[in-house]
Scaffold this motif. Sequence first.
Motif, PDB file in Angstrom:
ATOM      1  N   VAL A 125     -40.947   2.557  87.456  1.00 41.04           N
ATOM      2  CA  VAL A 125     -40.087   3.078  86.391  1.00 41.04           C
ATOM      3  C   VAL A 125     -39.084   4.024  87.032  1.00 41.04           C
ATOM      4  CG1 VAL A 125     -39.980   4.431  84.270  1.00 41.04           C
ATOM      5  CG2 VAL A 125     -41.909   2.892  84.654  1.00 41.04           C
ATOM      6  N   LYS A 126     -37.807   3.760  86.824  1.00 38.20           N
ATOM      7  CA  LYS A 126     -36.756   4.606  87.378  1.00 38.20           C
ATOM      8  C   LYS A 126     -36.120   5.443  86.276  1.00 38.20           C
ATOM      9  CE  LYS A 126     -35.551   1.380  91.105  1.00 38.20           C
ATOM     10  NZ  LYS A 126     -34.449   0.593  91.722  1.00 38.20           N
ATOM     11  N   PRO A 127     -35.670   6.650  86.614  1.00 37.83           N
ATOM     12  CA  PRO A 127     -35.059   7.515  85.586  1.00 37.83           C
ATOM     13  C   PRO A 127     -33.886   6.843  84.876  1.00 37.83           C
ATOM     14  CG  PRO A 127     -35.427   8.745  87.608  1.00 37.83           C
ATOM     15  CD  PRO A 127     -35.720   7.319  87.923  1.00 37.83           C
ATOM     16  N   GLU A 128     -33.102   6.085  85.625  1.00 36.10           N
ATOM     17  CA  GLU A 128     -31.918   5.440  85.047  1.00 36.10           C
ATOM     18  C   GLU A 128     -32.280   4.395  83.994  1.00 36.10           C
ATOM     19  OE1 GLU A 128     -32.732   5.590  88.205  1.00 36.10           O
ATOM     20  OE2 GLU A 128     -31.137   6.562  89.366  1.00 36.10           O
ATOM     21  N   GLU A 129     -33.564   3.987  83.977  1.00 35.55           N
ATOM     22  CA  GLU A 129     -34.010   2.945  83.055  1.00 35.55           C
ATOM     23  C   GLU A 129     -34.770   3.501  81.848  1.00 35.55           C
ATOM     24  OE1 GLU A 129     -36.447   0.753  85.706  1.00 35.55           O
ATOM     25  OE2 GLU A 129     -34.781  -0.245  86.726  1.00 35.55           O
ATOM     26  N   LEU A 130     -34.769   4.816  81.679  1.00 39.72           N
ATOM     27  CA  LEU A 130     -35.596   5.431  80.638  1.00 39.72           C
ATOM     28  C   LEU A 130     -34.983   5.369  79.244  1.00 39.72           C
ATOM     29  CD1 LEU A 130     -36.990   8.603  82.459  1.00 39.72           C
ATOM     30  CD2 LEU A 130     -38.250   6.552  81.785  1.00 39.72           C
ATOM     31  N   VAL A 142     -38.660  18.938  81.916  1.00 42.83           N
ATOM     32  CA  VAL A 142     -38.429  17.559  82.368  1.00 42.83           C
ATOM     33  C   VAL A 142     -37.253  16.953  81.612  1.00 42.83           C
ATOM     34  CG1 VAL A 142     -39.394  15.227  82.401  1.00 42.83           C
ATOM     35  CG2 VAL A 142     -40.793  17.167  83.149  1.00 42.83           C
ATOM     36  N   ARG A 143     -37.204  17.135  80.299  1.00 47.51           N
ATOM     37  CA  ARG A 143     -36.080  16.602  79.529  1.00 47.51           C
ATOM     38  C   ARG A 143     -34.759  17.229  79.974  1.00 47.51           C
ATOM     39  NH1 ARG A 143     -40.129  16.864  75.403  1.00 47.51           N
ATOM     40  NH2 ARG A 143     -39.426  18.943  74.787  1.00 47.51           N
ATOM     41  N   TYR A 155     -29.313  12.811  85.098  1.00 42.63           N
ATOM     42  CA  TYR A 155     -29.074  11.396  84.805  1.00 42.63           C
ATOM     43  C   TYR A 155     -28.278  11.160  83.523  1.00 42.63           C
ATOM     44  CZ  TYR A 155     -32.761  11.177  88.296  1.00 42.63           C
ATOM     45  OH  TYR A 155     -33.498  11.345  89.441  1.00 42.63           O
ATOM     46  N   GLY A 156     -27.879  12.217  82.835  1.00 47.12           N
ATOM     47  CA  GLY A 156     -27.099  12.056  81.615  1.00 47.12           C
ATOM     48  C   GLY A 156     -27.872  11.442  80.473  1.00 47.12           C
ATOM     49  N   LEU A 157     -29.195  11.577  80.484  1.00 42.94           N
ATOM     50  CA  LEU A 157     -30.035  11.015  79.431  1.00 42.94           C
ATOM     51  C   LEU A 157     -30.197  12.035  78.303  1.00 42.94           C
ATOM     52  CD1 LEU A 157     -32.787   9.326  81.604  1.00 42.94           C
ATOM     53  CD2 LEU A 157     -31.310   8.140  79.995  1.00 42.94           C
ATOM     54  N   ALA A 158     -29.492  11.861  77.217  1.00 43.36           N
ATOM     55  CA  ALA A 158     -29.662  12.754  76.071  1.00 43.36           C
ATOM     56  C   ALA A 158     -31.079  12.609  75.541  1.00 43.36           C
ATOM     57  CB  ALA A 158     -28.652  12.419  74.982  1.00 43.36           C
TER      58      ALA A 158
END
Length: 299
Positions: free
Chosen positions: A98-103, A121-122, A129-132
């Motif tokens: 599991v990669k962060p870019e795929e979360l 972590v969030r 990674y720009g994951l809102a």
Amino acid sequence: MSQPVHLHTVLKTTALTTPLKDGALKSEQVVLDFTEINPIHKAFAPMVREAKFDISELAIVTALQAIAFKRDIVLLPVVVASRFQRGCLVSYRPHGEVKPEELRGKRIGVRSYTQTTGMWVRAHLVEDYGLATPDIHWITHDPAHVEQYQDPPFVEHPAHDMGLLDMLHNGDIDAAIFGNDLPEGDNYVPVIANAKAKDLAWAQQHGFVPINHVVAASAEICKREPSAVRAAYGLLAQAESHQVAAASGPRKTLSGFDALRGPLEWIIDACLEQALLPRKLSFDEVLGPAHVLLEGETV
């Protein structure tokens, strides 16, 4: 000479607090009567809901929520636990990498949405990674310690009582966030590669290690025994000074009003992005009451 005031106190036993518990550090004004609660997070709800203790360790997110919802606590400017967090997000190797870019759109389990490790972590996922936060489905069981807080709509509460490890093993979640219960073994793989190096670079950039736990006093004891609370804070500050002096390599204290301003403002902004706070808190709102108390006035 008057007798010292006894304060009902809950602090996890660590290198920082051991000198307070074994009597190496004492005060003529105050005696800290310790109650041992394990795991320490079980002390947080009684403190913010009932002010059950005179002085208690609190997770920083719980403390900020308690202030936002006007609970009867006074946050003291002292940190008792801080650590790096990126390695706390793990996947289960048998189910694949599991990669962060795929979360985005994936399911991540965490004991409580308000758990401070989860907040960190969030925040790192947003920053790196720009994951809102709403881009991910958050799966959790435990409610917030502050009962007025309600989890946002993108947080799911499964009806079953299956723990994080079982959900991870069964494939019900794609990854999980663990705190002190981080599982060991080759099957548990950090989702964020090179987590330690990234954590060290982050600390170098921001000037502090992510804060987990702080200390609060009940508002009632601050009004009734302000001198005793000031003496207790003095013991905590003394214990931290001893720990910093004994540490190998350079280390900077995180306690004190000036040292905490930047970290607290950073944490408040992260909490707002994650819908952990109902509104933005100011630094003075968070630590102003303690400043008044420690300057010798009554809160």
